[in-house]
Design a protein around this motif. Sequence first.
Motif, PDB file in Angstrom:
ATOM      1  N   ALA A 127       0.839  -1.194   0.000  1.00 25.02           N
ATOM      2  CA  ALA A 127       0.000   0.000   0.000  1.00 25.02           C
ATOM      3  C   ALA A 127       0.877   1.247   0.000  1.00 25.02           C
ATOM      4  O   ALA A 127       2.067   1.184   0.326  1.00 25.02           O
ATOM      5  CB  ALA A 127      -0.888  -0.003   1.234  1.00 25.02           C
ATOM      6  N   CYS A 128       0.290   2.372  -0.363  1.00 25.90           N
ATOM      7  CA  CYS A 128       0.988   3.662  -0.292  1.00 25.90           C
ATOM      8  C   CYS A 128       1.346   3.927   1.176  1.00 25.90           C
ATOM      9  O   CYS A 128       0.472   3.850   2.038  1.00 25.90           O
ATOM     10  CB  CYS A 128       0.077   4.767  -0.830  1.00 25.90           C
ATOM     11  SG  CYS A 128       0.678   6.434  -0.463  1.00 25.90           S
ATOM     12  N   PRO A 129       2.602   4.222   1.487  1.00 22.13           N
ATOM     13  CA  PRO A 129       2.977   4.439   2.889  1.00 22.13           C
ATOM     14  C   PRO A 129       2.336   5.697   3.495  1.00 22.13           C
ATOM     15  O   PRO A 129       2.291   5.833   4.713  1.00 22.13           O
ATOM     16  CB  PRO A 129       4.507   4.576   2.850  1.00 22.13           C
ATOM     17  CG  PRO A 129       4.847   4.879   1.435  1.00 22.13           C
ATOM     18  CD  PRO A 129       3.749   4.303   0.570  1.00 22.13           C
ATOM     19  N   VAL A 130       1.811   6.568   2.653  1.00 21.64           N
ATOM     20  CA  VAL A 130       1.204   7.792   3.178  1.00 21.64           C
ATOM     21  C   VAL A 130      -0.290   7.594   3.441  1.00 21.64           C
ATOM     22  O   VAL A 130      -0.787   7.931   4.513  1.00 21.64           O
ATOM     23  CB  VAL A 130       1.439   8.983   2.215  1.00 21.64           C
ATOM     24  CG1 VAL A 130       0.778  10.252   2.758  1.00 21.64           C
ATOM     25  CG2 VAL A 130       2.929   9.202   2.005  1.00 21.64           C
ATOM     26  N   CYS A 131      -1.027   7.048   2.461  1.00 21.86           N
ATOM     27  CA  CYS A 131      -2.487   6.975   2.615  1.00 21.86           C
ATOM     28  C   CYS A 131      -3.014   5.544   2.719  1.00 21.86           C
ATOM     29  O   CYS A 131      -4.207   5.356   2.935  1.00 21.86           O
ATOM     30  CB  CYS A 131      -3.171   7.694   1.454  1.00 21.86           C
ATOM     31  SG  CYS A 131      -3.020   6.806  -0.115  1.00 21.86           S
ATOM     32  N   ALA A 132      -2.161   4.555   2.524  1.00 24.66           N
ATOM     33  CA  ALA A 132      -2.513   3.132   2.646  1.00 24.66           C
ATOM     34  C   ALA A 132      -3.456   2.616   1.569  1.00 24.66           C
ATOM     35  O   ALA A 132      -4.033   1.549   1.721  1.00 24.66           O
ATOM     36  CB  ALA A 132      -3.053   2.800   4.042  1.00 24.66           C
TER      37      ALA A 132
ATOM     38  N   VAL B 149       4.820   5.644  -2.820  1.00 22.73           N
ATOM     39  CA  VAL B 149       3.893   6.753  -2.570  1.00 22.73           C
ATOM     40  C   VAL B 149       3.034   6.955  -3.822  1.00 22.73           C
ATOM     41  O   VAL B 149       3.549   7.034  -4.942  1.00 22.73           O
ATOM     42  CB  VAL B 149       4.665   8.050  -2.220  1.00 22.73           C
ATOM     43  CG1 VAL B 149       3.692   9.214  -2.025  1.00 22.73           C
ATOM     44  CG2 VAL B 149       5.495   7.844  -0.959  1.00 22.73           C
ATOM     45  N   CYS B 150       1.709   7.010  -3.622  1.00 23.52           N
ATOM     46  CA  CYS B 150       0.800   7.044  -4.775  1.00 23.52           C
ATOM     47  C   CYS B 150       0.780   8.433  -5.426  1.00 23.52           C
ATOM     48  O   CYS B 150       1.223   9.427  -4.833  1.00 23.52           O
ATOM     49  CB  CYS B 150      -0.610   6.619  -4.349  1.00 23.52           C
ATOM     50  SG  CYS B 150      -1.494   7.857  -3.376  1.00 23.52           S
ATOM     51  N   GLY B 151       0.266   8.495  -6.623  1.00 20.22           N
ATOM     52  CA  GLY B 151       0.232   9.738  -7.392  1.00 20.22           C
ATOM     53  C   GLY B 151      -0.537  10.834  -6.675  1.00 20.22           C
ATOM     54  O   GLY B 151      -0.127  12.001  -6.657  1.00 20.22           O
ATOM     55  N   GLN B 152      -1.645  10.445  -6.045  1.00 20.44           N
ATOM     56  CA  GLN B 152      -2.469  11.413  -5.326  1.00 20.44           C
ATOM     57  C   GLN B 152      -1.680  12.060  -4.177  1.00 20.44           C
ATOM     58  O   GLN B 152      -1.715  13.271  -4.002  1.00 20.44           O
ATOM     59  CB  GLN B 152      -3.722  10.693  -4.800  1.00 20.44           C
ATOM     60  CG  GLN B 152      -4.684  11.555  -4.018  1.00 20.44           C
ATOM     61  CD  GLN B 152      -5.342  12.628  -4.883  1.00 20.44           C
ATOM     62  OE1 GLN B 152      -5.612  12.408  -6.073  1.00 20.44           O
ATOM     63  NE2 GLN B 152      -5.559  13.813  -4.304  1.00 20.44           N
ATOM     64  N   CYS B 153      -0.954  11.228  -3.412  1.00 16.04           N
ATOM     65  CA  CYS B 153      -0.181  11.762  -2.272  1.00 16.04           C
ATOM     66  C   CYS B 153       1.013  12.584  -2.750  1.00 16.04           C
ATOM     67  O   CYS B 153       1.440  13.511  -2.055  1.00 16.04           O
ATOM     68  CB  CYS B 153       0.276  10.628  -1.360  1.00 16.04           C
ATOM     69  SG  CYS B 153      -1.077   9.886  -0.429  1.00 16.04           S
ATOM     70  N   LEU B 154       1.548  12.248  -3.935  1.00 12.08           N
ATOM     71  CA  LEU B 154       2.661  13.040  -4.479  1.00 12.08           C
ATOM     72  C   LEU B 154       2.177  14.407  -4.940  1.00 12.08           C
ATOM     73  O   LEU B 154       2.803  15.428  -4.661  1.00 12.08           O
ATOM     74  CB  LEU B 154       3.304  12.305  -5.665  1.00 12.08           C
ATOM     75  CG  LEU B 154       4.248  11.153  -5.318  1.00 12.08           C
ATOM     76  CD1 LEU B 154       4.679  10.429  -6.602  1.00 12.08           C
ATOM     77  CD2 LEU B 154       5.473  11.647  -4.550  1.00 12.08           C
TER      78      LEU B 154
HETATM   79 ZN   LIG Z   1      -1.180   7.689  -1.125  1.00 16.48          ZN
END
Ligand SMILES: [Zn+2]
Length: 244
Positions: A54-59, A66-71
């Motif tokens: 999973a994305c380490p920021v938003c899971a 890290v997913c595109g949205q969190c970037l």
């Molecule tokens: Zn994310």
Amino acid sequence: MSNFLTSAFDSVRRSALDAARMALPQRCELCAGVSGTDLVCGGCMRDLPWLARACPVCALPSGGSVCGQCLSDPPPFDATIAAFSYAFPIDRLIHSLKYQGRLALAEWCADAILVQRGNSGAGSRPDRLIALPLAVARQRERGYNQALEIARVIGARSGVPLLPRGLSRVRATPPQAALPWAERAKNVRGAFACDLDLSGLTVALVDDVMTTGASLAEAAKILKASGAASVENWVVARTLPPAD
Ligand SMILES: [Zn+2]
Ligand SMILES: [Zn+2]
């Protein structure tokens, strides 16, 4: 599980609990099979929807980066540890914890979060634990806050101090579940207040289910306004967004 967690383990309390369970063999919460000293048997544990890559920021599922949205639009929190995706039978277990007073499940949920944190390769331990508060009326009606019950166990197991007060809901909001996803961020704006000095601290914010993340994001903003250097969400389960 990482060293700081195991070393801080409250072994006396643990063995007392184990002794009590040995005396009364457990039935698995999910399949009702014999489960020894555990709430959920080994077979059911393996079949649970553990969240991986999973994305380490938003899971949310991202392949582990890290997913595109969190970037492109980083949320106010810095990391999320979620043990499971919010799917059967985790939804059932959390429902029992929240609405049927099965507080023994808080311990099980705390262990799942700690196992996932241990596996995540995340860095040093947070400085403080804070549970996401319920609205006063809802807490009064339920008699407890499931997030606080989970956070208490994490505190006892890990040695990370829990701040049981100081973050509060100052505005009752309609239940997030009743709202379309797009309206949830608006619904919780200004919902929290914090009278703690968190200067320079890393805070783990504990909750049961992270749905859109709107409540946790709003709480993280307030914790950072109170000085927190970094905020990690520690949740039992992450709801995956509906497919477009
Ligand atoms: Zn994310
Ligand atoms: Zn089972």
